[in-house]
Write an enzyme that holds these catalytic residues in place. Structure first.
Site: not given
Lengths: 593, 593
Positions: A441-443
């Site tokens: 997550y978050e890239g």
């Protein structure tokens, strides 16, 4: 049951001995009110909260199946509500936040350590305040004074929480293709319509209101990522006096069933002409959202440290207690039916890998925290410029390298348990399931690597990494020659410098090059960074005779001997280039074999 | 929903083109009845069964929480019973088993491929017949004629199933300290008393009887592993006419709640003066059990291949379908809102790593299968001796290297999905949870590595590996110089040879050395083995112009360029020795930090 004791002595060592926090704070105008005694007191309080309140809730939340969804209502696991209240009452949500709105204004180099303890003991719980803190940061930096005054104080009391709504079913990494619409109303507000997925804490029962930060496109917005605006979209609209007004036309459609972090509600959020308020200017939403994203990205790295530390403590204890086989150099515990498995080099190898990872990762998080503190608190413009560049360079390392290494570490810790590591009651398998998301997550970590090699390195023609290497070289030059890590540090600087030049050159003639070698480059810079951290640790420890310090010199040597060799593989892979990666046609991948 | 299509074309290529199975079978007296047409027909049937019958049950079993335990009774997941019946009726349980007792006598180089498909589609299901087949093998080789006649035919019809009962709460790797007792009765039977844990299929509802193979100690047995005997302990005693008699005094006390393979019942088994029958002679039980263990160890490697293949197929399909971002070399699908993520080098890198792993692993399993077939079917004593040594050397690689690489691969495949890989419905997270056990059970991968470096290498003064390297060198020498993998293969031979000599020398002066570097050596020999496999693949593919074959040459080059560099890191770590691993005192590991 899993154990956890906050590594307070190590934390103080990193803050005080390695990064001389006291001196830094005293010399920084806006931080001069803080000293190590206060910092230690804060960390000790968090150590208690994490061990006594949320550790047990971590297993129980997972066992009961995590957050529950029923007709738009999300119920958090048993005990989360009381723990969250206690957390809010303790002032923890706003620990690092703006004092003007009820935060405590503590520096990042301290809050990363407090955060680590929560990530160690209950990552699902951590995600509830985390998104609030991130949303607060974005509002603090990009919203109007009125918006700040409306939302921020409620965030830091824990009455309201925040989210970030970026992803849509067809649009994740590529935010340029989002479809959520924002249609302007006559009163200056907007009607927001669309579906967002993977929304952490999108709906829950811990707070009376939830403030969504939503990316959407206005009717005449330019195509792609240049046409994205950011909106505040509250679950309950807020009256002028700050009280809650009518329910907005938005809600959770479902929650995801996931590999881990089951206590965290990951929501599909439907916005149906929900009333939203523009943050900043139209079409400048992505920059505002990236304030939040960059904060979350460092947090993911700390999630990694937390999990790896927890895994280490439990594995080291298990290995100490587990009697199996005898030492190759003769019986060590003749009074027992077998020796502790710590006599076996392979078990030690695994534990030392994890330990080395934890100590380097923690130092690195504090280092990046200090750079962030310089950008926020320093009055020295050149220092701020340098620190900003450093943070830009190292955010992908903090996010991706730390979480990659954390998963490796947690897997090695689990392996120390043999079959018991696979059984739920020991907690190791949950640790791995919960941790795995940090790489995604978050890239994703691949996206982080592409950010590092592209925007942060090739685009600046290597300026950021050159300045970083110059700092490391300068530090190494100041070290005692007797520390073997000095030579290793200088050697890694040389290798990564040469590698960077090679990459910049190759990228000019082959647009596919950087993407194909990005992850290997990220790991090379990660290895450079951890070597640098061990150089600083060794330098800080060398003159102190106690075993606590002298053992750090051994661990630094272990790192160079046993972990750093990964660099050789990374260099070879990068040198092998992109051609073989890109050569096969697309249909090769799915052709029936 | 997850997809799966058996890679039949690849399987035929490995069998027929790479290992010339037809020729080998025709020239082996006891296999001359088999040809490729029959082999292909068998594989096609298994492809249908795995895809149409057990694939869907894999997800549903996990979703419903797996096997259920209630007061000593274990209920398998919905559909398992019918699928097991179909599996048994198809003759699959005894596919490779002795024809004298109802097996089909098929060679291992074929059964490994059939097994792979079941591991791909439903690893929990696979564990039920797997233990039966292993128990059958041990009985076939070590038990009396009467015992064989009593138990084996019932195994292969699926009426009865088998287990292996080794582990006890305090005794896993170190079987010398087991406590389970076997007290002789006047009638020649024994009373078995003790608790065994982690017993796969210890209790279930698929068969009318369960035959436990139990390790226990007789009253006067020597201490340690020299005093272990093997017993047949049936759930229901068997009357002279083969019908079921009274219930034996044994039963499941509970089942484990695990990270994965939830459909498989992992039982705590309590034996309370249960009637058991000695297999072979007293105190020779470990050797008999290792017949079964070595079979299971190769099976674990195939579990790895199966999972990695399943992960690959799903990730490749997802990557093809997922549109996100644009190619660095210009838009590839202008008619679509974005290009397939296959345009990004980092996604291709991950998929190619997995694909390369699968093709090399599969070839390796068939290679080891062929060696096992030589030991079983050949009349050439020298060939049998060589094959036995080769199997001894490579069993740890098959078990540990294949499963280590499979987990790496499945994690990379999961990463191709971004956030969707973390959500249950895509099946990737279950794949990883199910696969993880393969590195742990049947001797952890660390234990395999210690077996490889110690008993298989240092103890024979490097004889086994020397003979293996000689074979690889001879093969490479026969290759066309134009194949770039030829030089790489010869280079790896040289490196692993030098490394082996270094290890043998170091081990003489430092008893801790081998344990501390064992896993790195295992990976070095694994890299040698996979390079050899790609050399054989390339040799078999080179003259054929179709893209199916020519792409294999590209994949072999990819392997050398992008995977093999790991060897440099392994060599450096081994050269760094054991001192830093062993130096710190035991209490360092758990001291409060």
């Amino acid at each position: 049951m899993p154990i956890y004791n906050a590594p307070l002595k190590d934390m103080e060592f990193i803050l005080n001995d390695v990064f001389k926090a006291d001196e830094f704070w005293q010399n920084t105008e806006n931080l001069a009110h803080l000293d190590m005694a206060t910092a230690n007191a804060i960390l000790e309080e968090m150590a208690k909260f994490s061990k006594n309140v949320i550790l047990d809730l971590n297993r129980s939340a997972d066992e009961e199946g995590g957050a529950q969804f029923n007709q738009g209502v999300v119920t958090t696991p048993k005990g989360f509500k009381e723990a969250f209240q206690q957390f809010a009452d303790g002032g923890w949500i706003g620990l690092g936040a703006n004092e003007a709105f009820g935060g405590q204004g503590m520096p990042k180099m301290l809050t990363v350590l407090a955060d680590e303890m929560i990530w160690s003991t209950n990552p699902s719980f951590m995600l509830y305040p985390l998104l609030t803190v991130g949303a607060g940061m974005a509002i603090d930096q990009a919203a109007s004074e009125e918006q700040k005054a409306t939302y921020l104080p409620k965030f830091y009391t824990g009455e309201w929480s925040g989210t970030m709504c970026l992803t849509e079913p067809h649009s994740g990494t590529d935010l340029g293709i989002i479809k959520t619409k924002a249609e302007p109303n006559a009163d200056g507000s907007y009607n927001i319509t669309g579906t967002k997925i993977f929304i952490t804490s999108g709906e829950h029962d811990l707070c009376e209101n939830i403030i969504h930060l939503v990316l959407a496109k206005t009717p005449d917005a330019p195509a792609g990522s240049r046409g994205i605006s950011l909106f505040i979209v509250p679950k309950f609209l807020v009256n002028e006096d700050g009280s809650l007004g009518e329910r907005n036309t938005l809600g959770a459609g479902s929650i995801e069933h996931k590999m881990g972090i089951k206590g965290s509600a990951t929501c599909v959020m439907n916005f149906d002409a929900a009333k939203g308020f523009l943050v900043g200017k139209e079409n400048q939403g992505l920059a505002a959202m990236f304030i939040m994203m960059n904060y979350e990205r460092l947090s993911m790295g700390i999630q990694g440290i937390g999990a790896s530390e927890y895994a280490y403590q439990n594995a080291a204890q298990y290995a100490t207690d587990r009697l199996q086989g005898r030492s190759a150099t003769g019986v060590k515990s003749p009074e027992k039916p077998a020796d502790s498995i710590l006599v076996h080099g392979d078990v030690r190898r695994m534990l030392l890998n994890v330990r080395a990872n934890n100590e380097a990762s923690r130092a690195f998080a504090v280092y990046v925290g200090q750079q962030l503190d310089i950008t926020k608190f320093s009055n020295d413009a050149e220092a701020v410029r340098k620190a900003n560049d450093r943070v830009a360079l190292l955010t992908p390392i903090a996010k991706a390298y730390l979480t990659d290494k954390a998963l490796d570490s947690a897997l090695e810790a689990q392996m120390c348990f043999g079959g018991h590591g696979y059984i739920r009651e020991w907690g190791m398998e949950q640790c791995i399931r919960d941790l795995r998301i940090s790489q995604i997550y978050e890239g994703t970590n691949g996206v982080q690597a592409i950010d590092l090699i592209g925007r942060k390195t090739i685009k600046s023609n290597g300026a950021f990494i050159a300045e970083y290497i110059a700092e490391i070289r300068e530090f190494a030059a100041s070290m005692n020659d007797a520390l073997s890590i000095k030579a290793a540090t200088l050697d890694v600087c040389h290798q990564v410098e040469a590698l960077t030049q090679f990459i910049i050159k190759q990228a000019k003639s082959n647009p596919d090059f950087s993407n194909a070698v990005a992850v290997d480059y990220l790991h090379a810079v990660g290895l450079l960074s951890f070597t640098y951290m061990f150089a600083r640790i060794a330098q800080a420890a060398q003159a102190k005779p106690e075993s606590f310090y002298q053992n750090k010199l051994v661990l630094a040597q272990y790192y160079v001997a046993k972990v750093l060799p990964d660099l050789a593989a990374r260099v070879q892979r990068i040198q092998a280039g992109a051609e073989l990666v890109m050569q096969l046609p697309e249909d090769y991948f799915t052709a029936q074999a």
